[in-house]
Design a protein around this motif. Structure first.
Motif, mmCIF file in Angstrom:
data_model
loop_
_atom_site.group_PDB
_atom_site.id
_atom_site.type_symbol
_atom_site.label_atom_id
_atom_site.label_comp_id
_atom_site.label_asym_id
_atom_site.label_seq_id
_atom_site.Cartn_x
_atom_site.Cartn_y
_atom_site.Cartn_z
ATOM 1 N N GLY A 1 8.772 1.947 10.412
ATOM 2 C CA GLY A 1 8.248 0.597 10.520
ATOM 3 C C GLY A 1 6.876 0.509 11.153
ATOM 4 N N ALA A 2 6.080 1.539 10.990
ATOM 5 C CA ALA A 2 4.743 1.552 11.586
ATOM 6 C C ALA A 2 3.817 0.594 10.849
ATOM 7 N N SER A 3 2.814 0.091 11.556
ATOM 8 C CA SER A 3 1.762 -0.716 10.946
ATOM 9 C C SER A 3 0.729 0.239 10.338
ATOM 10 N N ILE A 4 0.600 0.208 9.036
ATOM 11 C CA ILE A 4 -0.313 1.116 8.334
ATOM 12 C C ILE A 4 -1.680 0.455 8.221
ATOM 13 N N LEU A 5 -2.703 1.155 8.692
ATOM 14 C CA LEU A 5 -4.054 0.595 8.737
ATOM 15 C C LEU A 5 -4.825 0.841 7.452
ATOM 16 N N ALA A 6 -4.624 1.991 6.840
ATOM 17 C CA ALA A 6 -5.311 2.357 5.596
ATOM 18 C C ALA A 6 -4.698 3.651 5.094
ATOM 19 N N ARG A 7 -5.064 4.020 3.882
ATOM 20 C CA ARG A 7 -4.586 5.286 3.315
ATOM 21 C C ARG A 7 -5.747 6.273 3.258
ATOM 22 N N LEU A 8 -5.492 7.505 3.687
ATOM 23 C CA LEU A 8 -6.452 8.587 3.493
ATOM 24 C C LEU A 8 -6.161 9.179 2.121
ATOM 25 N N ALA A 9 -6.943 8.756 1.142
ATOM 26 C CA ALA A 9 -6.620 9.065 -0.246
ATOM 27 C C ALA A 9 -7.023 10.476 -0.655
ATOM 28 N N GLY A 10 -8.090 11.011 -0.049
ATOM 29 C CA GLY A 10 -8.538 12.342 -0.446
ATOM 30 C C GLY A 10 -9.652 12.859 0.431
ATOM 31 N N SER A 11 -9.829 14.166 0.401
ATOM 32 C CA SER A 11 -10.872 14.829 1.185
ATOM 33 C C SER A 11 -11.616 15.819 0.298
ATOM 34 N N GLY A 12 -12.895 15.978 0.581
ATOM 35 C CA GLY A 12 -13.695 16.965 -0.137
ATOM 36 C C GLY A 12 -14.518 17.785 0.836
ATOM 37 N N MET A 13 -14.545 19.101 0.634
ATOM 38 C CA MET A 13 -15.268 19.993 1.537
ATOM 39 C C MET A 13 -16.041 21.023 0.724
ATOM 40 N N THR A 14 -17.323 21.166 1.040
ATOM 41 C CA THR A 14 -18.160 22.167 0.372
ATOM 42 C C THR A 14 -19.126 22.770 1.378
ATOM 43 N N ALA A 15 -19.779 23.831 0.961
ATOM 44 C CA ALA A 15 -20.876 24.416 1.732
ATOM 45 C C ALA A 15 -22.107 24.519 0.842
#
Length: 405
Positions: A246-260
């Protein structure tokens, strides 16, 4: 890509310490109203420094937040991490049993510089023959992560990520991967740094990228970054776990991208940044045309702002002109390893409250900076999808895609 409730990651808690305040309410109030935490540098009156400005945490008394027993083991950067983690966990309402099995991934660009500075002053300036016995456990780069684990009784995977100015975003990405892989259901992640020591300021001075008058991201007369300090931490959970309790959800972390970039140590690459943004959108299974807001890395240096703008053009094409792009660093300063955490929090709250933070001190677009930088005044706009960029020295890039619930 379709994910079930166990692999979808949501944000349920935010915690911050910055030049804008000792908690997230004060941070967000300042950000959305365009208040700056940048001020004349304090504590270095007799130092031969060319750096005159900083976004320092004000009104902070460590003794008011930590016991006399704990303080000897807490470098300033660890203090900030603990305060931000406590706030985030408090907002998330996590029970001790849940915390015990959680992960903590803490980013830092500098580690315990205050401890290093004190130690070197004793040895070289005061000619002492011995260092303090707690020098290593207090100043090591993983000290903040260890303190978070011990003081908050987090006994799952705990480690440090250090990738300069991308440290917090990399830490958040690693925490999300742990959740998506089923290793943990809950993680706290973000970044912390306290770079205001004489030695480190002299080192930044030598790089010649620090402004002597103010931080003006994307402006024609921008003259460099202004250093900041603090911490930004978030609680991540699998969506199923958050809904089950029953937590209050603030937003969704939909995806991450990492490069060099695999290129220059200090000169950023538009290609490397663009690949990180594309990777994040691909991971989120979100079309570039759906993105409405970009919380930019936006340091205020000539190279970064122009290169980041070019990267946005490469990824978004004609849609780039429709993007709202802003840098909050003109308010909280460049807090190095903590910046990504603070900016992630600002992006979550922009989604949740429908307020786009401004780029303050904007005086007019610089060459190659031709986007909508939300100049000087926040904008009320309900948005569904935003990205937060971090692009570090060494060409280490990390981008997050956030989605409204």
């Amino acid at each position: 890509m379709t994910r079930d409730g166990n692999s979808r990651v949501v944000i349920t808690g935010l915690g911050s310490v910055s030049a804008l305040g000792l908690d997230t309410d004060r941070f967000w109030t300042a950000v959305k109203t365009g208040q700056s935490g940048i001020a004349p540098l304090q504590g270095f009156a007799d130092a031969a420094l060319k750096i005159k400005l900083g976004a320092q945490v004000k009104g902070f008394d460590a003794a008011a937040h930590f016991s006399s027993r704990d303080l000897p083991l807490l470098d300033r950067y660890s203090q900030f991490a603990l305060m931000a983690c406590r706030e985030a966990i408090g907002q998330a309402g996590l029970e001790p049993a849940v915390l015990h099995d959680a992960a903590a991934v803490i980013g830092t660009g500098c580690g315990g510089k205050e401890t290093d500075e004190i130690t070197y002053a004793h040895l070289y300036k005061e000619q002492k023959s011995r260092a303090h016995p707690f020098t290593i456990p207090k100043g090591m780069p993983s000290a903040a992560a260890s303190q978070v684990s011990m003081q908050l009784s987090i006994a799952g995977p705990v480690f440090t990520v250090s990738s300069a100015c991308s440290s917090a975003n990399h830490a958040i990405a690693q925490a999300a991967l742990l959740i998506r892989a089923g290793v943990v259901e809950v993680a706290i992640a973000g970044g912390t740094d306290a770079p205001f020591t004489y030695g480190l300021l002299k080192a930044w001075e030598a790089l010649r990228v620090v402004s002597t008058d103010n931080c003006r991201p994307f402006s024609a007369d921008r003259s460099g970054l202004v250093l900041g300090e603090g911490a930004g931490m978030v609680v991540l959970e699998s969506e199923r776990h958050a809904r089950r309790r029953g937590a209050s959800i603030l937003a969704r972390l939909a995806g991450s991208g990492m490069t060099a970039d695999a290129g220059h140590i200090t000169d950023p690459s538009a290609d490397g940044a663009a690949r990180a943004i594309r990777a994040a959108l691909k991971d989120a299974a979100i079309d570039a045309q759906s993105v409405e807001y970009v919380n930019a890395h936006g340091t205020g240096t000539l190279a970064n702002d122009r290169t980041e703008t070019e990267a946005l053009h490469r990824v978004f094409g004609t849609h780039a002109k429709a993007l709202m792009v802003s840098s909050t660093k003109a308010m909280h300063g460049h807090a190095l390893g903590a910046s990504g955490g603070l900016e992630f929090i600002a992006t979550v709250l922009a989604l949740r409250e429908g307020i786009i933070p401004p780029t303050i001190n904007f005086t007019g677009p610089g060459e190659g900076c031709d986007l909508d930088y939300v100049p000087n005044v926040a904008r009320e706009r309900k948005i569904r999808v935003a990205i937060s960029n971090s692009f570090a020295f060494g060409g280490l890039n990390a981008v997050q895609v956030l989605q409204a619930i």
